[in-house]
Design an enzyme around this catalytic site. Sequence first.
Site, short mmCIF file in Angstrom:
data_model
loop_
_atom_site.label_atom_id
_atom_site.label_comp_id
_atom_site.label_asym_id
_atom_site.label_seq_id
_atom_site.Cartn_x
_atom_site.Cartn_y
_atom_site.Cartn_z
N ASP A 161 0.84 -1.21 0.00
CA ASP A 161 0.00 0.00 0.00
C ASP A 161 0.88 1.26 0.00
O ASP A 161 0.58 2.24 -0.68
CB ASP A 161 -0.90 -0.01 1.24
CG ASP A 161 -1.61 -1.34 1.39
OD1 ASP A 161 -2.55 -1.60 0.65
OD2 ASP A 161 -1.17 -2.16 2.24
N HIS A 189 -4.47 -3.34 6.41
CA HIS A 189 -4.31 -3.60 4.97
C HIS A 189 -5.70 -3.96 4.43
O HIS A 189 -6.01 -5.12 4.18
CB HIS A 189 -3.31 -4.74 4.73
CG HIS A 189 -3.26 -5.15 3.29
ND1 HIS A 189 -2.80 -4.33 2.29
CD2 HIS A 189 -3.64 -6.30 2.67
CE1 HIS A 189 -2.90 -4.95 1.13
NE2 HIS A 189 -3.41 -6.14 1.33
P1 NAD Z 1 -2.72 -18.29 -4.32
O1 NAD Z 1 -4.03 -18.95 -4.09
O2 NAD Z 1 -2.18 -18.18 -5.69
O3 NAD Z 1 -1.61 -19.02 -3.44
C1 NAD Z 1 -1.82 -19.36 -2.11
C2 NAD Z 1 -1.10 -20.65 -1.85
O4 NAD Z 1 -1.26 -20.95 -0.46
C3 NAD Z 1 -1.67 -21.83 -2.64
O5 NAD Z 1 -0.62 -22.49 -3.34
C4 NAD Z 1 -2.29 -22.71 -1.57
O6 NAD Z 1 -2.22 -24.10 -1.89
C5 NAD Z 1 -1.40 -22.35 -0.38
N1 NAD Z 1 -1.96 -22.72 0.92
C6 NAD Z 1 -3.26 -22.81 1.31
N2 NAD Z 1 -3.32 -23.23 2.57
C7 NAD Z 1 -2.05 -23.39 2.99
C8 NAD Z 1 -1.48 -23.82 4.21
N3 NAD Z 1 -2.25 -24.16 5.26
N4 NAD Z 1 -0.13 -23.88 4.31
C9 NAD Z 1 0.66 -23.55 3.26
N5 NAD Z 1 0.16 -23.16 2.07
C10 NAD Z 1 -1.17 -23.07 1.95
O7 NAD Z 1 -2.81 -16.86 -3.61
P2 NAD Z 1 -1.84 -15.62 -3.80
O8 NAD Z 1 -2.38 -14.76 -4.88
O9 NAD Z 1 -0.44 -16.08 -3.85
O10 NAD Z 1 -2.14 -14.82 -2.45
C11 NAD Z 1 -1.74 -15.35 -1.20
C12 NAD Z 1 -2.30 -14.51 -0.06
O11 NAD Z 1 -1.73 -13.21 -0.05
C13 NAD Z 1 -3.80 -14.29 -0.13
O12 NAD Z 1 -4.34 -14.35 1.19
C14 NAD Z 1 -3.92 -12.87 -0.67
O13 NAD Z 1 -5.15 -12.28 -0.35
C15 NAD Z 1 -2.76 -12.23 0.05
N6 NAD Z 1 -2.24 -10.97 -0.49
C16 NAD Z 1 -1.82 -10.05 0.42
C17 NAD Z 1 -1.24 -8.86 -0.02
C18 NAD Z 1 -0.74 -7.83 0.96
O14 NAD Z 1 -0.31 -6.76 0.52
N7 NAD Z 1 -0.74 -8.06 2.25
C19 NAD Z 1 -1.13 -8.62 -1.39
C20 NAD Z 1 -1.58 -9.57 -2.29
C21 NAD Z 1 -2.14 -10.76 -1.82
C1 LMR Z 2 -3.92 -6.51 -2.45
O1 LMR Z 2 -3.94 -5.50 -1.77
O2 LMR Z 2 -3.65 -6.50 -3.67
C2 LMR Z 2 -4.20 -7.84 -1.81
O3 LMR Z 2 -4.40 -7.70 -0.44
C3 LMR Z 2 -5.26 -8.60 -2.48
C4 LMR Z 2 -6.61 -8.09 -2.10
O4 LMR Z 2 -7.41 -8.90 -1.65
O5 LMR Z 2 -6.84 -6.91 -2.26
#
Ligand code: NAD
Ligand code: LMR
Length: 333
Positions: A161, A189
């Site tokens: 962010d 977030h």
């Molecule tokens: P994705 O679904 O592509 O990948 C997530 C992975 O986690 C998958 O491979 C899944 O099998 C695995 N997983 C599920 N349960 C698990 C467990 N218990 N132990 C280990 N692995 C496990 O998702 P993504 O796009 O890579 O996003 C991952 C996370 O990050 C999501 O929660 C998303 O909302 C979050 N995210 C946060 C931010 C931020 O700025 N904080 C930004 C983008 C995404």
């Molecule tokens: C983001 O900010 O891109 C991630 O946290 C994904 C979402 O759910 O917005």
Amino acid sequence: MAAKEPMRVLVTGAAGQIGYALVPMIARGIMLGADQPVILHMLDIPPAAEALNGVKMELVDAAFPLLKGVVATTDVVEACTGVNVAVMVGGFPRKEGMERKDVMSKNVSIYKSQASALEAHAAPNCKVLVVANPANTNALILKEFAPSIPEKNISCLTRLDHNRALGQISERLDVQVSDVKNVIIWGNHSSSQYPDVNHATVKTSSGEKPVRELVKDDEWLNAGFIATVQQRGAAIIKARKLSSALSAASSACDHIRDWVLGTPEGTFVSMGVYSDGSYGVPAGLIYSFPVTCCGGEWTIVQGLPIDEFSRKKMDATAQELSEEKALAYSCLE
Ligand code: NAD
Ligand code: LMR
């Protein structure tokens, strides 16, 4: 000079989209430095085991000079053993139309169980960054269920962010993003976060100038800019049909790099950290604050003047985090 000992870096959810963008960045030294060898620990769940093995094959094929080993596993104990840095990405991402709160019940129970594994098996002083949503509340659950990990070692990602805010100012003023600094993300977030430019500056040929003085459009800064940063995650989901991945991975590297190696003089960054009550934010929440880092430790920047507009927005996002905390506990009952 003797080569450094490798650091062990855990990435959970490593077979997912952020994981796929993040592990090559770590193996190239973008997270910990170009002279820091690494051993990658990658964890995912059994249905993703084959894909995870494919990522491991690609890491070998890329022949990264800094990469001294790869552990790819579905066993949480093996994954956590001896790690110096843990980047917790594993979980279920938000889909179009969902709020981050909607992914709460699935994800907080993962963080409760992985807290125990990290507490028992990670290296002493392991630094933990939670990326998976709801990131602040997952980090809080991890902290509460791993009581022997010092709270200063547990954080969540709001650097994405922060970087989004820098990007918006740089586009608006048509300046280099590297010349903009000291924006702040306060709070969660989520769409309640408060992106604050009151202390942000831009480097110009005649010195550092306040962003407000250069933008000359308080209406945009107090409304359109804030909404764009708050809603950027949703905009990316709408456009890609998937949540942000390359920017999330890159920002996770920025977060850990600054935490471990230090923030540049005169620059602060945003990190979700355990509130000690600074700025009137209730203690006991993981809340995004402006921080500086030195010697591997973050410190909340103190004494910034807060106007009434900011106060209201900082309180609103704290209120949402208190509600999320209560909801998380009800999901765990
Ligand atoms: P994705 O679904 O592509 O990948 C997530 C992975 O986690 C998958 O491979 C899944 O099998 C695995 N997983 C599920 N349960 C698990 C467990 N218990 N132990 C280990 N692995 C496990 O998702 P993504 O796009 O890579 O996003 C991952 C996370 O990050 C999501 O929660 C998303 O909302 C979050 N995210 C946060 C931010 C931020 O700025 N904080 C930004 C983008 C995404
Ligand atoms: C983001 O900010 O891109 C991630 O946290 C994904 C979402 O759910 O917005």
